[in-house]
Design a protein around this motif. Structure first.
Motif, PDB file in Angstrom:
ATOM      1  N   VAL A 386      45.539 -45.520 -13.562  1.00  0.00           N
ATOM      2  CA  VAL A 386      44.633 -45.503 -14.698  1.00  0.00           C
ATOM      3  C   VAL A 386      45.394 -46.017 -15.916  1.00  0.00           C
ATOM      4  N   GLU A 387      44.711 -46.776 -16.735  1.00  0.00           N
ATOM      5  CA  GLU A 387      45.342 -47.385 -17.904  1.00  0.00           C
ATOM      6  C   GLU A 387      44.373 -47.283 -19.081  1.00  0.00           C
ATOM      7  N   ALA A 388      44.872 -46.822 -20.218  1.00  0.00           N
ATOM      8  CA  ALA A 388      44.035 -46.644 -21.410  1.00  0.00           C
ATOM      9  C   ALA A 388      44.635 -47.436 -22.565  1.00  0.00           C
ATOM     10  N   ARG A 389      43.798 -48.277 -23.179  1.00  0.00           N
ATOM     11  CA  ARG A 389      44.255 -49.105 -24.294  1.00  0.00           C
ATOM     12  C   ARG A 389      43.421 -48.756 -25.528  1.00  0.00           C
ATOM     13  N   ARG A 390      44.102 -48.602 -26.671  1.00  0.00           N
ATOM     14  CA  ARG A 390      43.380 -48.302 -27.911  1.00  0.00           C
ATOM     15  C   ARG A 390      43.971 -49.085 -29.073  1.00  0.00           C
ATOM     16  N   GLN A 391      43.082 -49.616 -29.898  1.00  0.00           N
ATOM     17  CA  GLN A 391      43.469 -50.272 -31.139  1.00  0.00           C
ATOM     18  C   GLN A 391      43.385 -49.212 -32.241  1.00  0.00           C
ATOM     19  N   TRP A 392      44.524 -48.608 -32.601  1.00  0.00           N
ATOM     20  CA  TRP A 392      44.536 -47.503 -33.555  1.00  0.00           C
ATOM     21  C   TRP A 392      44.271 -47.977 -34.979  1.00  0.00           C
ATOM     22  N   THR A 393      44.926 -49.039 -35.350  1.00  0.00           N
ATOM     23  CA  THR A 393      44.764 -49.641 -36.676  1.00  0.00           C
ATOM     24  C   THR A 393      44.842 -51.151 -36.491  1.00  0.00           C
ATOM     25  N   PRO A 394      44.563 -51.943 -37.520  1.00  0.00           N
ATOM     26  CA  PRO A 394      44.706 -53.399 -37.368  1.00  0.00           C
ATOM     27  C   PRO A 394      46.119 -53.836 -36.993  1.00  0.00           C
ATOM     28  N   TRP A 395      47.115 -52.956 -37.200  1.00  0.00           N
ATOM     29  CA  TRP A 395      48.495 -53.368 -36.925  1.00  0.00           C
ATOM     30  C   TRP A 395      49.141 -52.598 -35.760  1.00  0.00           C
ATOM     31  N   LEU A 396      48.385 -51.709 -35.083  1.00  0.00           N
ATOM     32  CA  LEU A 396      48.965 -50.922 -34.006  1.00  0.00           C
ATOM     33  C   LEU A 396      47.991 -50.808 -32.834  1.00  0.00           C
ATOM     34  N   ARG A 397      48.486 -51.143 -31.651  1.00  0.00           N
ATOM     35  CA  ARG A 397      47.726 -51.007 -30.407  1.00  0.00           C
ATOM     36  C   ARG A 397      48.626 -50.333 -29.376  1.00  0.00           C
TER      37      ARG A 397
END
Length: 692
Positions: A386-397
């Motif tokens: 399982v893999e989870a990807r999130r764009q937390w802020t415009p400068w951090l993923r």
């Protein structure tokens, strides 16, 4: 399999719940192709080494051997120490990958690496590929992708064939040393489906004093509908090859004049192999997410004859046969969807190898004279991830992955005087977390990203090494070895576009391996070589001054050492190449002329643990030129080893005896020295392609 059975319903429930939750959510982050070394198209890449090579890039690349397609991955080296019907030798990130033990490749969803193989663990024979049919190759480096499991310590590649061709064509190639090849391919529509097919026949004697007599027969048929992301395909493939081989030989035999530069110690080395497969893939996408399912069945066989040590055992020679007959079947399912602000991908992979016969035999001129070991085995591997990807802020993923692998196997000895007690059942598993952080520095250009990666990986070991209590050659005690060889990797990377048309990526990586366990097919045993550490730097550049001209330049440096000296001889890892470099120029304006020029550098590497003996470094250049006589008629020429360098494709250090040394009594138990397989001399190949 108990632990796997427990987890599978949980995964199914998670996917079902996620499907409902994501139905009304925003669509997931798009998958963006990363072409070559072009970090300007980084999209949702998770590491600086992620890349995809397109068919257009492959079209101008000169190739001596089919597997050199993998050299499009910066730092990868593909060589050969035997005949061209055998799997190649691969090198990457300070690893001697042997024939594929630490680099995983799949072709249209089918694994190319063969587990518990007669010749070597992870044996990866890519000679069945047809380069003209490849739509693209997707690369990952390191152990950071949750979708990658066994054999992926240094990375992975996924090769996909085209579903349709621009036009049917026939390509005829002739070259030195009786090289000849005919490829006919075409596609069309049949009852609303796309149908693509190709047949290939090839032969080559090579420059060797013992003509190789390579004969290759190859075919593929593919029925499909829709696209790779929203459609299905069914593919049938058939490949057969037989050849004679000039193995690596003692350099002193060439220097002393006993054999020529392209001579052989044995006149009957070589083999035959086959690979027949049927596979199917389906993919679908909607607002809730994307699904992908594939299944395959492969019939594989190999009979390989070699005498790499020459005549140590006597005047009849040391030839042996490695035989492998198996059926491989399996499949995979993957679901991607969005849960709130998180893009989640979950999947399951299943593979079973049903090996009717895997054996090592003493032979004389390809006739069996004794059995060292012969076994029947079944090996089942299951992977959940399982893999989870999130764009937390415009400068951090961030991307967080978790993978669980489980292997169960049974071994039944069927031959060998000292092998009959080496059977049994074995099982093991490993949980591998993965983490990637991607940052866009404040004030940096929009196409600059920093990558921080960490993860666990592994390669499995031959299951016979995990069940054997005695050495099959002499009955001496043997330690049962671990089924999993665990590794830990970490990396800092950068991708940027400092100037228009120039894309660059830089990686600083580190990897530690708990044990370098290698199955030695020549002896029928698994050899423990100790824990190791590696680190290195890779710098890749891609420059496009115009739409017609592309320049790529790559530099890779690595440092590989055992944690403890091996038998007091030193801590260097033999055949770990510390420095490689490549420079390529391609020209394709879409007019009459096109072509490509490639230069490759191999630095000196340690041949044994003390580093007293090193290989000889060298540059190699290959050239490809093409001219379109008419829109449907194309002439091409490849000049391989353009400057006719007199270097060695591969060098080893080991014991061997020539026929003369055996005859005069100087052989003893073998004479240690440099073993070499020379580069092929400058070779020209002329091709003519007619499209219809």
């Amino acid at each position: 399999m108990r632990h796997i059975i427990i987890r599978t319903p949980l995964l199914a429930a998670l996917l079902a719940a996620s499907q409902q939750a994501g139905a009304a959510a925003a669509p997931p982050l798009p998958e963006v192709t990363v072409i070559g070394n072009r970090p300007g198209l980084i999209g949702v890449a998770d590491a600086a080494g992620d890349a995809t090579v397109t068919a257009r890039q492959l079209a101008t690349r000169p190739l001596l051997r089919t597997a050199e397609l993998l050299e499009t991955l910066p730092g990868m080296i593909v060589t050969q120490h035997s005949g061209d019907g055998k799997a190649n030798q691969y090198f990457l990130r300070g690893f001697n990958l042997d024939h594929g033990s630490d680099f995983a490749t799949s072709v249209m969803g089918m694994p190319a690496n063969v587990a518990s193989h007669a010749h070597g663990q992870g044996y990866m024979d890519l000679n069945f590929l047809m380069p003209e049919l490849i739509a693209g190759i997707q690369f990952h480096k390191g152990v950071y992708a949750a979708e990658d499991g066994d054999f992926s310590n240094t990375g992975s590649s996924r090769i996909e064939y085209q579903r349709q061709l621009k036009a049917p064509f026939v390509d005829v190639t002739l070259g030195a040393h009786r090289h000849r090849r005919v490829l006919a391919a075409g596609s069309g529509e049949w009852r609303g489906f796309d149908l693509m097919g190709a047949v290939e026949a090839a032969g080559n004697d090579g420059p060797w004093d013992l003509p190789a007599r390579l004969r290759k027969r190859n075919g593929v048929a593919r029925l499909s509908k829709g696209s790779a992301d929203d459609g299905f395909s069914v593919t049938a493939m058939a490949y057969e090859s037989d050849w004679r081989a000039t193995e690596h030989v003692p350099q002193r035999a060439i220097a002393g004049g006993e054999i020529g530069r392209y001579g052989a110690l044995s006149g009957s080395d070589g083999g035959q192999t086959h690979r027949y497969s049927l596979s199917g893939e389906w993919a679908g996408a909607n607002a809730a997410g994307a699904s992908r399912v594939n299944a395959y069945v492969i019939d594989y066989g190999l009979n390989y004859f070699a005498a790499p040590s020459g005549f140590i055992s006597g005047p009849r020679g040391d030839q042996h046969e490695q035989a492998d007959r198996r059926l491989i079947w399996g499949g995979a399912a993957r679901q991607s969807l969005r849960l709130g602000e998180v893009d989640v991908t979950a999947g399951v992979q299943l593979r079973q190898d049903r090996v009717r016969q895997v054996g090592l035999y003493e032979t004389v001129d390809r006739v069996r004279s004794g059995t060292v070991r012969q076994d029947r085995l079944t090996e089942t591997a299951v992977g959940l991830y399982v893999e989870a990807r999130r764009q937390w802020t415009p400068w951090l993923r961030s991307t967080l992955g978790l993978r669980r692998d489980q292997i169960r196997a049974s071994v039944t000895p069927t031959g060998g005087a000292f092998n009959m007690d080496n059977g049994g059942k074995v099982g093991a598993g490993q949980t591998s977390p993965k983490l990637a952080l991607v940052l866009r520095p404040s004030g940096a250009r929009g196409d600059t990203e920093l990558y921080l990666n960490w993860g666990y990986g592994f390669h499995s070991n031959d299951v016979r090494g995990a069940t054997s209590a005695t050495h099959p050659a002499d009955g001496s005690p043997a330690d049962k070895l671990a089924l999993f060889a665990k590794s830990t990797g970490a990396e800092i990377g950068l991708r940027s576009k400092p100037l228009p048309g120039w894309n660059t990526s830089l990686s600083l990586w580190r990897m530690s391996a708990a044990s370098e366990l290698v199955f030695v097919g020549d002896e029928g045993v698994t050899e423990a070589r100790g824990a190791s550490r590696r680190h290195g730097v890779e710098w890749s550049n891609y420059f496009a001054p115009s739409s017609a001209v592309n320049i790529d330049a790559d530099l890779a440096w690595s440092h590989a050492r055992f944690r403890e000296p091996v038998d007091g001889g030193g801590a260097h890892v033999p055949n770990a190449i510390p420095l490689t470099a490549s420079l390529g120029l391609s020209y394709e304006p879409g007019g009459a002329w096109f072509g490509g020029l490639r230069l490759r550098y191999l630095g000196a590497y340690a041949l044994e643990e003390s580093n007293t003996h090193k290989s000889v470094p060298f540059w190699l250049a290959n050239l490809k030129l093409g001219y379109r006589i008419t829109p449907t008629l194309q002439l091409g020429v490849d000049v391989l080893n353009l400057f006719d360098r007199k270097a060695n494709d591969i060098e080893y250090w080991g014991g061997a005896c020539t026929r003369g040394e055996q005859a005069d009594g100087s052989c003893g138990g073998g004479i240690a020295g440099r073993l070499v397989h020379p580069l092929e001399p400058r070779t020209m190949r002329l091709s003519l392609r007619a499209s219809f």
